[in-house]
Every structure is written in structure tokens, then in C-alpha cells.
Design an enzyme around this catalytic site. Structure first.
Site, PDB file in Angstrom:
ATOM      1  CG  LEU A 265      37.086  50.258  50.822  1.00 53.63           C
ATOM      2  CD1 LEU A 265      36.932  51.558  51.598  1.00 53.63           C
ATOM      3  CD2 LEU A 265      36.226  49.162  51.446  1.00 53.63           C
TER       4      LEU A 265
ATOM      5  CB  SER B 271      40.684  50.494  40.364  1.00 51.95           C
ATOM      6  OG  SER B 271      40.252  49.176  40.599  1.00 51.95           O
TER       7      SER B 271
ATOM      8  CG  ASP C 205      35.979  44.927  42.903  1.00 50.52           C
ATOM      9  OD1 ASP C 205      35.416  43.971  43.456  1.00 50.52           O
ATOM     10  OD2 ASP C 205      37.116  45.327  43.234  1.00 50.52           O
TER      11      ASP C 205
HETATM   12  C1  MEV Z   1      38.886  42.410  44.909  1.00 49.03           C
HETATM   13  O1  MEV Z   1      38.006  43.432  45.358  1.00 49.03           O
HETATM   14  C2  MEV Z   1      38.218  41.094  44.951  1.00 49.03           C
HETATM   15  C3  MEV Z   1      39.059  39.915  44.500  1.00 49.03           C
HETATM   16  O2  MEV Z   1      38.211  38.774  44.565  1.00 49.03           O
HETATM   17  C4  MEV Z   1      39.582  40.093  43.089  1.00 49.03           C
HETATM   18  C5  MEV Z   1      38.483  40.037  42.026  1.00 49.03           C
HETATM   19  O3  MEV Z   1      37.363  39.590  42.282  1.00 49.03           O
HETATM   20  O4  MEV Z   1      38.798  40.419  40.894  1.00 49.03           O
HETATM   21  C6  MEV Z   1      40.252  39.675  45.413  1.00 49.03           C
END
Ligand code: MEV
Length: 396
Positions: A143, A146, A204
Site C-alpha cells: 500500500l 515506504s 508509489d
Molecule cells: C509496488 O507498489 C509496485 C511495483 O510495480 C514496483 C514499482 O513500481 O516500483 C511492483
């Protein structure tokens, strides 16, 4: 340097489509979640820097003078440089963190030191600060906890060092930064994310900074126009996993089977684009048929993610249990456990939603019903916060 207490908060995120594919240059659609991380920063003159992370039971204090004496010339580069592996290893040495251990509290401390030493190094002297970060987001569940942490740190440190101005005016309880400042916050937060995750796509931290609903591709961010207010069930399987390891696993599979995995990533890209198109149509007049298309896209993507090797039996169970109630789900974030999302069509009866929630909770999962599209990084008037946030931050 600013002298007053700062309180900032940033949202977590849910990826609707495009996780993993986004690492390979494909489109991802991501939305900010109504669960936030809060940071309180108190400047001091006691010669200490304290980082307190009550969620993970970590509190560490450094002597500003000893940090000042460190040879951090390896950090002296342009604004918001991408941290190199050598820099991160050097920082571990400086922070006394074991080289070959990457436990979450070490990574959180490392990201803090990287941002503190890099952002504050332009000050005449490194500042004495007391920082507490507390989150409503479960860590390691996909979610964006970090990223919300890195975004809060970047915003607070840039503000206290007056690299960006405090947008909170007299009489405001809450405020946000202008676009140029958000861009700088996002760049630095991406550095924090790189310290924690190695080679993240940046989606993110972008959602946590900008909020709302975003299309993200290779660092290019655009907001979705008036996305419909989708309701979802967010289910945490509570199965721990490492984003870094899962991302590396997909990369290895792509190297091993380029002819197989390449088309899967291309198909996920097409799913994201189709979802974006449908959400655009729904802005005008949402209809049940469009929800049915969204459900089909969710099912197809979940199969692709399984084929990429990022599924988990707990996620299969989540999808099966929701499907028994006529609902469609997929993993969100890195997979391998963590969280899944289940779309709630507007025609569903309340009793059906409650029954699905109960069945998922009965599997030992945590399940929230939530809306998506929360505001991005924000600054709060310290005294305007109440309840658990206020308590967790040590009373404001
Ligand atoms: C992580 O929330 C999403 C991934 O696509 C990794 C990233 O985009 O850095 C798995």
C-alpha cells in the site's frame, strides 16, 4: 531554518493496474488511498537528531556534531541525485548498519539519513531535529507505506531547510504545496524509495505526493480527469513479502523467457490503457456495463500477474472467496501476499458486501471498505489534529 513544529501527512496508494509492468516502462494506473502516514518535526538546539518510528518500534538518536564530522562528500551531487549502490553501502558503514541485512527498520533509518544528510547539507550546520513518523498503513502490504514515509520526510526536511516555503497560512488547518515544490518533494522522495527498494519505478512516491488518481509511465505523471468515485474492498492477507525480491523475480523471468513474459507485460499495458479509457467514459455517466468491463480487466490482469510469478495462495484464496460472492479481485502492489483489491459495483446490496467482508475476515484477512482518490502530501496545523494521530505523535 524554520523554528516551529511541522506536521505533514501523505497517503498510501493502490495500484489499479500496471504493477510490475510499470518497472519495465509500461503504463500504471494508481490512486491515493484514504490511509495516511503522519510526520511531526520539532527543531531543537540540543545538538541531537532523533528519529522515532513507533509503528516498527525504532528510536535512534545521533549527535549532530558526529554526523557533521562524517565524510559525506560522497553525497555532494546535484539536487535530488539518484543514490548509487556505492552511496547506500557507504551510508550503511557510516550509520553502523550491517552490510548484508536489509530489515525494514534499517532501511527506514538509512532512507532518513540519506535524505537528512543530502537535503540539510546546504545549511551552515546540520540542524538538531526531533522527528516522529506514525502510519495508518500496514507496512510491507503493497500500500505504499515506504513511499508515504519518504514523501513525508522529503517534504518536512525541504520545508525546515527553507528549500520550499511553508504553504500553511494563518487560519489554515491544512494546506498543500504548489506544483514546483511538489515536483521537488517527489524527486527527493524517489531517492528515499531507491534507498529502500533499490530500483522502484517511482509510481508509489508520485501518487503519495500528488494524490488523486494518476497515470504513470517512465516518470511521466498525469492526473486522470474526474475519475469516478470507485468503492473497493481492500484486503490485507497479512502474508509478508519483499517488493525488492518480487521485482527482481519478474526481471529474471523476463530475461529467461523474453518471448513469453514480454507479451504478458504488453498485455498488462493494454489493460491499463483500456481501464483508463473506461474510467474516462465513466466520468461523464457511469453505467453498469462499464463496471462489468472493469471487472473483466481485473480478472485478466490477476491471471497475468500469476503468470509473472507474483501470485500467492493467500491471494488465490482472496479472489476465490470474493468470487463466491460475485465479486472480482486482483492483487495490488508487488504481490506475493500483501493486499488485494475487490471492486464494489454500485448495484450491490449492502448485505452482499457485508457477507463478502465477513467471509474474507473469516480467512484471517483484514478487510476495509474504502473509497480511493485521497489528497497527496499535505501540511497540517499541529493543533488541528486529534485522536490517535495526536497520541501517536507524542501529543501536539
Ligand atoms: C509496488 O507498489 C509496485 C511495483 O510495480 C514496483 C514499482 O513500481 O516500483 C511492483
Amino acid at each position: 531554518m524554520l523554528s516551529g513544529v511541522l506536521v505533514v501527512s501523505a497517503p498510501g496508494k493502490v495500484i489499479l493496474h500496471g504493477e510490475h509492468a510499470v518497472v519495465h516502462g509500461k503504463v500504471a494506473l494508481a490512486v491515493a488511498l484514504n490511509l495516511r502516514t503522519f510526520l511531526r518535526l520539532q527543531p531543537h538546539s540540543n545538538g541531537k537528531v532523533t528519529l522515532n518510528l513507533p509503528n516498527i518500534g525504532t528510536k535512534q538518536t545521533w549527535d549532530v556534531n558526529s554526523l557533521q564530522l562524517l565524510d559525506t562528500s560522497f553525497l555532494e551531487q546535484d539536487d535530488a541525485p539518484a543514490p548509487t549502490t556505492e552511496q547506500v553501502e557507504k551510508l550503511k558503514e557510516v550509520a553502523g548498519i550491517p552490510q548484508n541485512r536489509a530489515v525494514p527498520e534499517h532501511l527506514a533509518v538509512l532512507a532518513f539519513l540519506y535524505l537528512y544528510l543530502s537535503i540539510c547539507r546546504k545549511q551552515r550546520a546540520l540542524p538538531s531535529l526531533d522527528i516522529t513518523v506514525w502510519s495508518e498503513l500496514p507496512p510491507g502490504a503493497g500500500l505504499g507505506s515506504s513511499a508515504a514515509y519518504s514523501v513525508c520526510l522529503a517534504a518536512a526536511l525541504l520545508t525546515v531547510c527553507e528549500d520550499i516555503s511553508n504553504p500553511l497560512k494563518d487560519g489554515d488547518n491544512i494546506s498543500r504545496w504548489p506544483k514546483e515544490d511538489l515536483e521537488l518533494i517527489n524527486q527527493w522522495a524517489f531517492c528515499g524509495e531507491r534507498v529502500i527498494h533499490g530500483n522502484p519505478s517511482g509510481v508509489d512516491n508520485a501518487v503519495s505526493t500528488w494524490g488523486g488518481a494518476l497515470r504513470y509511465q517512465q516518470g511521466k505523471i498525469s492526473s486522470l480527469n474526474r475519475p469516478p468515485a470507485l468503492q473497493i474492498l481492500l484486503t490485507n492477507t497479512k502474508v509478508p513479502r519483499s517488493t525488492k525480491a518480487l521485482v527482481a523475480g519478474v526481471r529474471n523471468r523476463l530475461i529467461k523467457f523474453p518471448e513469453i513474459v514480454g507479451p504478458l507485460l504488453a498485455s498488462i499495458d493494454a489493460i491499463s490503457r483500456e481501464c483508463e479509457r473506461v474510467l474516462g467514459e465513466m466520468a461523464a455517466a457511469p453505467a453498469l456495463e462499464q463496471y462489468l468491463v472493469l471487472e473483466e480487466l481485473i480478472d485478466m490482469n490477476q491471471c497475468h500477474l500469476n503468470a509473472l510469478g507474483v501470485g500467492h495462495t493467500s491471494l488465490d484464496q482472496l479472489c476465490r472467496v470474493a468470487a463466491a460472492h460475485g465479486l472480482h479481485s486482483k492483487l495490488t502492489g508487488a504481490g506475493g501476499g500483501g493486499c488485494g483489491i475487490t471492486l464494489l459495483r454500485p448495484d450491490l446490496e449492502r448485505a452482499e458486501v457485508e457477507a463478502a467482508k465477513q467471509a474474507l475476515t473469516g480467512c484471517g484477512f483484514n478487510c476495509w471498505e474504502t473509497s480511493i482518490g485521497a489528497p497527496g502530501i499535505s501540511i497540517h496545523l499541529a493543533t488541528s489534529l486529534h485522536g490517535p494521530v495526536c497520541q501517536a505523535l507524542g501529543g501536539l
